[in-house]
Design an enzyme around this catalytic site. Structure first.
Site, short mmCIF file in Angstrom:
data_model
loop_
_atom_site.label_atom_id
_atom_site.label_comp_id
_atom_site.label_asym_id
_atom_site.label_seq_id
_atom_site.Cartn_x
_atom_site.Cartn_y
_atom_site.Cartn_z
N HIS A 130 -12.97 -1.00 28.82
CA HIS A 130 -13.50 0.10 29.62
C HIS A 130 -14.91 -0.22 30.11
CE1 HIS A 130 -14.35 4.48 30.44
NE2 HIS A 130 -15.57 4.10 30.10
N GLU A 131 -15.72 -0.77 29.23
CA GLU A 131 -17.09 -1.13 29.60
C GLU A 131 -17.11 -2.22 30.66
OE1 GLU A 131 -19.65 0.60 28.88
OE2 GLU A 131 -18.34 1.87 27.69
N GLU A 189 -15.42 7.25 35.28
CA GLU A 189 -14.85 7.15 33.94
C GLU A 189 -13.34 6.97 34.00
OE1 GLU A 189 -16.34 6.68 31.29
OE2 GLU A 189 -18.35 7.48 31.49
#
Length: 287
Positions: A130-131, A189
């Protein structure tokens, strides 16, 4: 021991994301925002500022040495992913109890020991995937630009010249702190969640760990720290919904199965003095 949950970053923070992580608008920033809104801020500018700021953060937080169990585990998991989607990454562990992780525009990824204490290898892969998504999608560039503007690090002359000025250590400390506190948008996100799923799938990892990671964060948010989290967060999609979305992706691909968490081992394979976890420090000195 009760875990101290820090809202992170550029992240960024993969987990506690009920907050509507909005990048400040020029209108909200008032005169300052208007003064720097025309500033040319390239990927190279963002990477250079992020590199300086992360160096300052590293100098003011307990970074796990290469021989520490946390570093050994992280390097084992992500050593093969230092180059991903054309982005060169570097990873370090902060020996702090916060459940957090964040990424920067220069490809720096920092993982907190508290997060590694509650997630197994596959769940960590989902989190840091995700990062990586935030870096690849240029979200970290947008975040550091917002932090730069928010911290009023441009004087009148530099804002008019359209150039990024050299900053002092104190200013870099301010920027580093602002980076940790900055938020991504709901859309960013969601896109990073999708990137993480694709990252897991492409590399042959268990995609169901993404749902599991969100369930862990959901359970934490409903536990002893829930009042703190409710106070600090607002309308961003919660971990439960994001877990449901991850489950839907896996189900659609015919890959879904209930995930069983594996053993978590952050121990150091050689005898070494145990590092004491502390709460992450953020340098916030004023000019």
């Amino acid at each position: 021991m009760k875990k101290n949950i820090a809202l992170g970053v550029l992240f960024a923070i993969f987990g506690f994301t009920q907050m509507d992580a909005q990048i400040l608008s020029d209108k909200a920033m008032g005169a300052l925002g208007k003064g720097v809104s025309g500033l040319t801020f390239s990927d190279a500018d963002a990477a250079a500022l992020a590199k300086q700021s992360i160096d300052e953060l590293d100098a003011n937080n307990p970074v796990a040495p290469e021989t520490d169990g946390y570093s050994i585990r992280l390097n084992r998991l992500f050593g093969k992913h230092i180059s991903s989607e054309g982005v060169t990454l570097n990873y370090k562990v902060y020996l702090v109890k916060d459940i957090n992780a964040f990424a920067c525009a220069d490809g720096s990824v920092r993982v907190f020991a508290g997060l590694m204490d509650v997630m197994d290898d596959n769940e960590l892969l989902a989190v840091i995937g995700h990062e990586i998504g935030h870096v690849v999608n240029h979200d970290t560039r947008d975040a550091i630009k917002a932090a730069y503007k928010k911290e009023a690090l441009l004087d009148a002359a530099s804002s008019q010249s359209g150039k990024i000025e050299t900053m002092t250590k104190s200013q870099l400390g301010q920027l580093g702190s602002a980076m940790i506190d900055s938020k991504h948008s709901r859309k960013q996100e969601s896109q990073a969640d999708t990137f993480s799923y694709g990252f897991m799938k492409r590399n042959g990892y268990d995609v169901n760990a993404e749902e599991s990671a969100f369930r862990i964060l959901q359970n934490i948010s409903e536990g002893a720290e829930s009042s703190f989290m409710t106070k600090m967060m607002s309308s961003h999609p919660d971990s439960g919904k994001r877990a449901d979305d991850a489950k839907k992706r896996a189900t659609k691909d015919g890959l879904y199965k209930a995930y069983v968490q594996q053993k978590i081992d952050n121990s150091t394979p050689v005898k070494a003095k145990a590092a004491t976890k502390t709460t992450a420090k953020k340098t916030t000195k004023k000019k």
